[in-house]
Write a protein that holds these residues in place. Sequence first.
Motif, mmCIF file in Angstrom:
data_model
loop_
_atom_site.group_PDB
_atom_site.id
_atom_site.type_symbol
_atom_site.label_atom_id
_atom_site.label_comp_id
_atom_site.label_asym_id
_atom_site.label_seq_id
_atom_site.Cartn_x
_atom_site.Cartn_y
_atom_site.Cartn_z
ATOM 1 N N ASP A 190 0.824 -1.213 0.000
ATOM 2 C CA ASP A 190 0.000 0.000 0.000
ATOM 3 C C ASP A 190 0.855 1.259 0.000
ATOM 4 O OD1 ASP A 190 -2.418 -1.324 0.023
ATOM 5 O OD2 ASP A 190 -2.613 -1.267 2.210
ATOM 6 N N SER A 191 0.446 2.215 -0.806
ATOM 7 C CA SER A 191 1.002 3.561 -0.738
ATOM 8 C C SER A 191 0.237 4.301 0.349
ATOM 9 C CB SER A 191 0.808 4.287 -2.066
ATOM 10 O OG SER A 191 1.581 3.703 -3.080
ATOM 11 N N TYR A 192 0.929 5.211 1.047
ATOM 12 C CA TYR A 192 0.246 5.947 2.108
ATOM 13 C C TYR A 192 0.993 7.217 2.458
ATOM 14 C CZ TYR A 192 3.734 3.766 5.177
ATOM 15 O OH TYR A 192 4.910 3.364 5.752
ATOM 16 N N TRP A 193 0.289 8.095 3.156
ATOM 17 C CA TRP A 193 0.866 9.331 3.680
ATOM 18 C C TRP A 193 1.101 9.125 5.161
ATOM 19 C CZ3 TRP A 193 -2.662 13.259 6.137
ATOM 20 C CH2 TRP A 193 -1.949 14.352 6.637
ATOM 21 N N ARG A 208 4.109 2.875 -3.129
ATOM 22 C CA ARG A 208 4.292 1.427 -3.290
ATOM 23 C C ARG A 208 3.381 0.841 -4.371
ATOM 24 N NH1 ARG A 208 7.848 3.114 -0.691
ATOM 25 N NH2 ARG A 208 8.416 2.674 1.438
ATOM 26 N N SER A 209 2.383 1.635 -4.802
ATOM 27 C CA SER A 209 1.363 1.144 -5.726
ATOM 28 C C SER A 209 0.855 2.321 -6.559
ATOM 29 C CB SER A 209 0.217 0.510 -4.935
ATOM 30 O OG SER A 209 -0.300 1.437 -3.985
ATOM 31 N N PRO A 213 -0.816 -3.201 -7.306
ATOM 32 C CA PRO A 213 -0.023 -3.231 -6.073
ATOM 33 C C PRO A 213 1.481 -3.152 -6.347
ATOM 34 C CG PRO A 213 -0.819 -5.422 -6.575
ATOM 35 C CD PRO A 213 -1.393 -4.501 -7.631
ATOM 36 N N TRP A 214 1.874 -2.384 -7.357
ATOM 37 C CA TRP A 214 3.264 -2.129 -7.698
ATOM 38 C C TRP A 214 3.311 -0.772 -8.387
ATOM 39 C CZ3 TRP A 214 0.375 -5.949 -10.151
ATOM 40 C CH2 TRP A 214 0.050 -5.702 -11.488
ATOM 41 N N THR A 215 4.504 -0.234 -8.554
ATOM 42 C CA THR A 215 4.668 1.067 -9.188
ATOM 43 C C THR A 215 4.969 0.910 -10.672
ATOM 44 O OG1 THR A 215 6.998 1.062 -8.534
ATOM 45 C CG2 THR A 215 5.449 2.183 -7.056
ATOM 46 N N LYS A 216 4.928 2.027 -11.372
ATOM 47 C CA LYS A 216 5.162 2.024 -12.816
ATOM 48 C C LYS A 216 6.529 1.439 -13.155
ATOM 49 C CE LYS A 216 5.356 5.201 -16.745
ATOM 50 N NZ LYS A 216 5.223 6.588 -17.180
ATOM 51 N N PHE A 246 9.046 2.926 -6.631
ATOM 52 C CA PHE A 246 8.908 2.479 -5.240
ATOM 53 C C PHE A 246 9.821 3.376 -4.410
ATOM 54 C CE2 PHE A 246 9.790 -0.129 -1.563
ATOM 55 C CZ PHE A 246 8.620 -0.838 -1.351
ATOM 56 N N ARG A 247 9.237 4.368 -3.707
ATOM 57 C CA ARG A 247 10.067 5.396 -3.083
ATOM 58 C C ARG A 247 9.322 6.131 -1.981
ATOM 59 N NH1 ARG A 247 7.246 7.180 -7.307
ATOM 60 N NH2 ARG A 247 6.727 9.361 -7.588
#
Length: 182
Positions: free
Chosen positions: A39-42, A52-53, A62-65, A70-71
């Motif tokens: 999960d991407s989150y703040w 992350r997504s 559930p992955w990045t481009k 992923f950062r």
Amino acid sequence: ESISRALGQDRSLYMLLAASGARIGEIQALRAKPVSDTDSYWNPDLGMLFIRSTFTHEKYQPWTKTDAGFREIDLHPAVNTYLMNAGLPEEGWLFRGKSHPSDHYLQATASRHLREIGIDKGCHAFRRFRLTHLAVMNTPGQLIKFWAGHSSPDITDRYIKIGENVESRKQWAEKAGLGFQI
């Protein structure tokens, strides 16, 4: 200027796009709290976005481009404070669709709302704005690439690990400023 004319969650969305340089799909995928390790989150305590997504063509991935996508993106303290006071959800998607609170916010809705306030360049204009602003402020190129989620073809870049130095990243996030008023 477009940010000040936006209403509700659109104001927070456009501010976050302009202040982070993240892709719209990455911002759509932000959760208030992570549920899984994809999960991407703040994280308001750290003032960081964990990417992350993403959403691609309104489908959750559930992955990045790219692997470099992923950062972590360090937020200017004023943006982080604004977001903490913006009334964003404490669970689920950080930006939500209007018809169903469990739905993510659609890119088409964000783009339509931009056109309604007289901005016809789309959401990607915020990313171009941020990366240009960072370059004008002489932010280290490798840090710009790190925050943007771009990989570097330069062999020297493989040796320099600026993305791992969180304190330096935080200082540059503040030093570079926003390029707009909150």
